[in-house]
Design a protein around this motif. Structure first.
Motif, PDB file in Angstrom:
ATOM      1  N   GLU A 240       4.374  19.700 -18.913  1.00  0.00           N
ATOM      2  CA  GLU A 240       3.457  20.825 -18.745  1.00  0.00           C
ATOM      3  C   GLU A 240       2.248  20.698 -19.671  1.00  0.00           C
ATOM      4  O   GLU A 240       1.683  21.686 -20.118  1.00  0.00           O
ATOM      5  N   GLU A 241       1.846  19.458 -19.939  1.00  0.00           N
ATOM      6  CA  GLU A 241       0.719  19.205 -20.825  1.00  0.00           C
ATOM      7  C   GLU A 241      -0.179  18.145 -20.209  1.00  0.00           C
ATOM      8  O   GLU A 241       0.287  17.157 -19.648  1.00  0.00           O
TER       9      GLU A 241
ATOM     10  N   SER B 275      -0.051  24.934 -11.597  1.00  0.00           N
ATOM     11  CA  SER B 275      -0.875  25.751 -12.496  1.00  0.00           C
ATOM     12  C   SER B 275      -0.194  26.023 -13.827  1.00  0.00           C
ATOM     13  O   SER B 275      -0.691  26.826 -14.619  1.00  0.00           O
ATOM     14  N   ASP B 276       0.915  25.353 -14.089  1.00  0.00           N
ATOM     15  CA  ASP B 276       1.698  25.654 -15.293  1.00  0.00           C
ATOM     16  C   ASP B 276       1.376  24.733 -16.462  1.00  0.00           C
ATOM     17  O   ASP B 276       2.114  24.689 -17.445  1.00  0.00           O
ATOM     18  N   TRP B 277       0.262  23.991 -16.403  1.00  0.00           N
ATOM     19  CA  TRP B 277      -0.041  23.025 -17.444  1.00  0.00           C
ATOM     20  C   TRP B 277      -1.091  23.558 -18.413  1.00  0.00           C
ATOM     21  O   TRP B 277      -1.910  24.399 -18.076  1.00  0.00           O
ATOM     22  N   ARG B 278      -1.042  23.013 -19.613  1.00  0.00           N
ATOM     23  CA  ARG B 278      -1.994  23.349 -20.666  1.00  0.00           C
ATOM     24  C   ARG B 278      -2.863  22.125 -20.954  1.00  0.00           C
ATOM     25  O   ARG B 278      -2.386  20.993 -20.907  1.00  0.00           O
ATOM     26  N   LEU B 279      -4.123  22.373 -21.276  1.00  0.00           N
ATOM     27  CA  LEU B 279      -5.065  21.293 -21.583  1.00  0.00           C
ATOM     28  C   LEU B 279      -5.213  21.162 -23.086  1.00  0.00           C
ATOM     29  O   LEU B 279      -5.441  22.145 -23.787  1.00  0.00           O
ATOM     30  N   TYR B 280      -5.084  19.913 -23.564  1.00  0.00           N
ATOM     31  CA  TYR B 280      -5.354  19.588 -24.960  1.00  0.00           C
ATOM     32  C   TYR B 280      -6.412  18.498 -24.986  1.00  0.00           C
ATOM     33  O   TYR B 280      -6.267  17.476 -24.321  1.00  0.00           O
TER      34      TYR B 280
ATOM     35  N   GLN C 197      -3.367  15.866 -21.600  1.00  0.00           N
ATOM     36  CA  GLN C 197      -4.204  15.483 -22.736  1.00  0.00           C
ATOM     37  C   GLN C 197      -5.457  14.786 -22.220  1.00  0.00           C
ATOM     38  O   GLN C 197      -5.375  13.915 -21.356  1.00  0.00           O
TER      39      GLN C 197
ATOM     40  N   LYS D 202      -9.717  22.820 -14.793  1.00  0.00           N
ATOM     41  CA  LYS D 202     -10.321  23.488 -15.945  1.00  0.00           C
ATOM     42  C   LYS D 202     -11.644  22.794 -16.267  1.00  0.00           C
ATOM     43  O   LYS D 202     -11.708  21.568 -16.323  1.00  0.00           O
TER      44      LYS D 202
END
Length: 214
Positions: A9-10, A203-208, A12, A186
């Motif tokens: 869920e990430e 849609s459950d991912w986070r951006l780093y 990078q 994003k």
């Protein structure tokens, strides 16, 4: 390079300058395959140098994620030229504009990234009519002329990131700009003067975002 980690869920996105010193260029060049070096030989010098640096950085980062030496990684390519690794499951994508490169990675889903340097766009509406949806074209036509270049580039990087996440390319045509229900994207500014977008499944991912040191 030290070991890198990706969490589920990430996504990078690593941000790197493609303008490097000659010693660094030589180091990165040594990691490339014969096929990659052959591709560079067919380019004008400045583009060839940036291509070599970008592919070398990609190999360096993938080496950190996979534990395989950068020079031993083997790529395969989809029908639109999107690369993947022959012996590892990590998802990744690359984009560069002017002297900036972006490198996106995800452990569990397809990913696409696109970056553009902010600049005037020649024949903007003609390009939009060829590649973008009717809704995007109407929005651009209604945008004030002084804001139209920025609006176009935002739409463009989103479109390209989404197409690349699907394994498609710019020549997919305007139909490719239609929203895909299983993709989210994003927008972000990796550096002043640049606009970028990253897209991935669900849609459950986070951006780093990570800045890569030279």
């Amino acid at each position: 390079m030290t070991s890198l980690e990706l969490m589920t869920e990430e996504v990078q996105v690593w941000v790197a300058s493609l303008e490097v010193r000659d010693a660094r260029y030589s180091e990165l060049s040594r990691t490339l395959s014969g096929e990659e070096k052959g591709r560079a030989e067919g380019m004008v010098p400045i583009l060839a140098r940036r291509f070599v640096v970008a592919r070398g950085i990609l190999r360096t980062l993938l080496s950190g994620f996979t534990g395989t030496a950068a020079g031993k990684l083997r790529f395969t390519y989809g029908t639109s030229g999107k690369p993947s690794l022959a012996d590892h499951d990590i998802h990744f994508n690359i984009s560069h504009s002017a002297e900036l490169g972006l490198f996106a990675f995800a452990p569990d889903r397809p990913v696409g990234v696109d970056v553009e340097n902010e600049r005037p766009v020649r024949r903007l509406l003609d390009v939009a009519q060829r590649f973008m949806s009717e809704e995007e074209i109407r929005t651009l036509a209604a945008t004030a002329p002084e804001a139209r270049d920025a609006a176009f580039l935002k739409s463009w990087v989103v479109r390209e990131a989404r197409l690349k996440a699907e394994g498609k390319g710019v020549w997919s045509g305007s139909d490719g700009a239609k929203a895909q229900p299983d993709l989210t994207h994003k927008l972000f500014a990796p550096r002043p003067g640049y606009i970028a977008a990253v897209a991935a499944s669900d849609s459950d991912w986070r951006l780093y975002t990570c800045a890569m040191k030279e």
